[in-house]
Design a protein around this motif. Structure first.
Motif, short mmCIF file in Angstrom:
data_model
loop_
_atom_site.label_atom_id
_atom_site.label_comp_id
_atom_site.label_asym_id
_atom_site.label_seq_id
_atom_site.Cartn_x
_atom_site.Cartn_y
_atom_site.Cartn_z
N MET A 322 7.73 58.16 2.02
CA MET A 322 8.73 57.10 2.21
C MET A 322 9.49 57.29 3.51
O MET A 322 9.69 56.34 4.29
CB MET A 322 9.71 57.10 1.03
CG MET A 322 9.17 56.53 -0.26
SD MET A 322 10.40 56.68 -1.58
CE MET A 322 11.77 55.70 -0.89
N ALA A 323 9.94 58.51 3.76
CA ALA A 323 10.74 58.78 4.96
C ALA A 323 9.91 58.55 6.23
O ALA A 323 10.41 58.01 7.23
CB ALA A 323 11.29 60.20 4.92
N LEU A 324 8.65 58.96 6.19
CA LEU A 324 7.79 58.77 7.36
C LEU A 324 7.47 57.29 7.57
O LEU A 324 7.32 56.83 8.71
CB LEU A 324 6.50 59.58 7.20
CG LEU A 324 6.71 61.10 7.35
CD1 LEU A 324 5.49 61.86 6.86
CD2 LEU A 324 7.01 61.47 8.80
N ALA A 325 7.35 56.53 6.49
CA ALA A 325 7.18 55.08 6.62
C ALA A 325 8.40 54.47 7.30
O ALA A 325 8.27 53.62 8.20
CB ALA A 325 6.96 54.45 5.24
N MET A 326 9.59 54.88 6.91
CA MET A 326 10.82 54.37 7.54
C MET A 326 10.88 54.76 9.01
O MET A 326 11.30 53.96 9.87
CB MET A 326 12.03 54.90 6.77
CG MET A 326 12.12 54.33 5.36
SD MET A 326 13.25 55.23 4.25
CE MET A 326 14.82 54.76 4.94
N TYR A 327 10.43 55.96 9.33
CA TYR A 327 10.40 56.42 10.73
C TYR A 327 9.47 55.54 11.57
O TYR A 327 9.84 55.09 12.66
CB TYR A 327 9.96 57.87 10.76
CG TYR A 327 9.70 58.43 12.15
CD1 TYR A 327 10.74 58.79 12.99
CD2 TYR A 327 8.38 58.58 12.62
CE1 TYR A 327 10.50 59.30 14.26
CE2 TYR A 327 8.14 59.10 13.88
CZ TYR A 327 9.20 59.45 14.70
OH TYR A 327 8.95 59.95 15.96
N GLU A 328 8.26 55.30 11.07
CA GLU A 328 7.31 54.49 11.83
C GLU A 328 7.78 53.04 11.95
O GLU A 328 7.61 52.41 13.00
CB GLU A 328 5.93 54.55 11.17
CG GLU A 328 5.25 55.92 11.25
CD GLU A 328 4.86 56.30 12.68
OE1 GLU A 328 4.90 55.43 13.58
OE2 GLU A 328 4.49 57.47 12.90
#
Length: 515
Positions: A322-328
């Motif tokens: 989830m956090a990496l999706a938000m980052y991208e």
């Protein structure tokens, strides 16, 4: 030093040299391509040079000696092992001939670490097969649909928590989103695996979050321990390393047993994992009563181990995704806008309610998660052990036959970043996973949850909770980078899982979709 002692030492060193030379010429003698090892550590030197497990696997996969080879021989410390690269060969090992590679090579301490060794990830056959068969109904579409209200209740709490954040200016606020996502997934998994509302948003240092954080804090000692588990499992018991530290195991055991007793006493059902595990225990009691001594005993720690595993695996990998999706998405405004448009349209269709059907309709969000997991798979590699009594033939790739007991490694992370399979592999492009584009993917080149009978049983639940969490973020916020957001994420070199070192700071801007 006397002449006799000198001669003895020379003879001893010559014998040691001869044994090591013979050991590290195993692949040469078979005529198998190999990556040249270092003595004593084999091909694991990169791990001792503070490389992450993902970087280590990527380096092996792209080593000049492995170029254009379907597989190569490597050494894990002193032991010869196979490093597979060709997708068709992976299909044979993971699916077609699964019965000959049915167990993981990795292992935990069966005596001192029952919650680590008895969970479905580390269990060996035939116990693994029976546990897997009994757990599978928990993850069917109908079960997930019944479980959905528990997940969305936590999703609503996430939305309320963000709404309560004070604005740092007229537009928004900065936030470290990895911890935010960990609070969300901790609450989801604690409610569906343990039947407990952890309320992590109100108490971010509560017991469930504290113990989850403890398990995934990878010190140098835990890095060494997991290296032994993956590559020297027969030594784990000698060093007394535990996957689940004693204090965390005690918490899971006490919590699970209390909830189990309360649930059985009250007769309440919640469509969660506890319901399934109660059925496990009843089946054991019925087998005992009927005199069946062959059934696996589902009592005590083997039950706790499944709940503990789903908590630890479920909250950490999903929160990172989830956090990496938000980052991208913070770095690609066009992709983010397309996602928010999809969420808005779906909410309008469902009268503003986040329902199971509404979540399942979000095709672009699913594409985003597929792409995030391509670039950032939770585990860099999978491992198997050859269990075939007869040496397993690698034809038509080679005349070599894999002996019983040999470890085999599958480089998921490196496959995902191979330009042969995914053009411009470091570029974030969710459209790779459109229904049309997926038809052109090379089978068995993408496996963030593994494939075959030992693929991750919780894959659908992982996607479901990630989608619920992201919908409850993006329905009221846009996300941008902040002055603290790194241009390039650094991976934690001590963690067996893919983890970002230092967290992921982003900026959230209040911008409700109005639905």
């Amino acid at each position: 030093m006397t002449l006799e002692l000198l001669i003895f030492l020379v003879v001893l060193l010559t014998m040691v040299y001869g044994l090591l030379h013979r050991n590290y010429s195993y692949w040469q003698r078979l005529g198998v391509p190999e990556i040249k090892p270092n003595w004593l550590v084999g091909n694991l030197m990169a791990l001792f040079k503070q490389k992450s497990f993902s970087e280590f696997i990527y380096q092996l996969y792209n080593h000049p000696d492995a170029e254009n080879e379907p597989f190569v021989g490597i050494y894990v410390f002193h032991k010869p092992a196979l490093f597979l690269k060709d997708p068709e060969l992976l299909k044979n090992v993971l699916v077609r001939d699964f019965g000959k590679f049915r167990d993981r090579y990795a292992n935990a301490d069966e005596i001192r670490d029952p919650l680590g060794s008895q969970n479905i990830f580390f269990l060996k056959n035939p116990a693994w097969r029976e546990v897997r068969m009994k757990l599978t109904p928990f993850f069917t579409g109908n079960k997930l649909k019944n479980m959905f209200p528990l997940i969305e209740e936590v999703g609503a709490s996430l939305g309320a928590h963000l709404h309560q954040q004070p604005l740092q200016d007229e537009h928004g606020f900065d936030l470290e989103v990895k911890e935010l996502c960990a609070l969300f997934t901790t609450d989801v998994i604690s409610t569906v695996a343990f039947g407990v509302r952890a309320n992590s948003f109100k108490d971010p240092n509560g017991e469930f979050r504290r113990h989850g954080r403890s398990i995934f804090q990878f010190s140098l000692l835990r890095q060494v321990g997991f290296t032994l588990i993956m590559f020297l499992p027969h030594l784990v018991s000698y060093f007394r390393f535990k996957v689940i530290p004693a204090v965390d195991a005690r918490f899971f055991r006490n919590t699970f047993n209390y909830v189990l007793e309360e649930r059985e006493r009250s007769g309440q059902t919640r469509n969660d994992l506890i319901d399934i595990l109660i059925e496990f225990r009843r089946s054991t009691q019925q087998a005992k009563a009927s005199g069946n001594k062959n059934q696996l005993v589902f009592e005590g720690d083997i039950l706790v181990a499944q709940a503990g595993f789903f908590f630890t695996a479920g909250f950490e990998s999903s929160s990172t995704t989830m956090a990496l999706a938000m980052y991208e998405l913070a770095r690609d405004a066009d992709v983010q806008q397309r996602l928010r448009d999809e969420i808005k349209e779906a909410l309008e269709e469902s009268n503003g309610q986040v329902t199971f059907q509404m979540i399942e309709s979000l095709e672009y969000l699913q594409m985003i998660l597929y792409e995030v997991l391509r670039i950032y798979p939770p585990l860099a590699f999978m491992d198997r052990e050859c269990n075939s009594d007869e040496a397993y033939p690698l034809a038509p790739f080679s005349k070599m036959r894999v002996p019983k007991g040999m470890p085999v490694y599958i480089p998921c992370y490196a496959l995902h970043l191979d330009p042969k399979f995914f053009a411009q592999p470091m570029k974030f492009q969710p459209e790779r996973f459109s229904a049309e584009n997926r038809k052109s993917h090379t089978p068995y080149s993408y496996m963030p949850f593994g494939v075959g009978p030992r693929g991750c049983i919780g894959e659908r639940l992982a996607y479901l909770q990630a989608k619920v969490g992201l919908v409850n973020v993006f329905r009221n916020h846009r996300i941008t980078t902040s002055e603290h957001t790194p241009d390039r994420l650094q991976l934690d070199n001590k963690s067996i899982l893919l983890q970002v070192k230092g967290g992921i700071p982003l900026r959230l801007i209040r911008d409700p979709l109005g639905v």
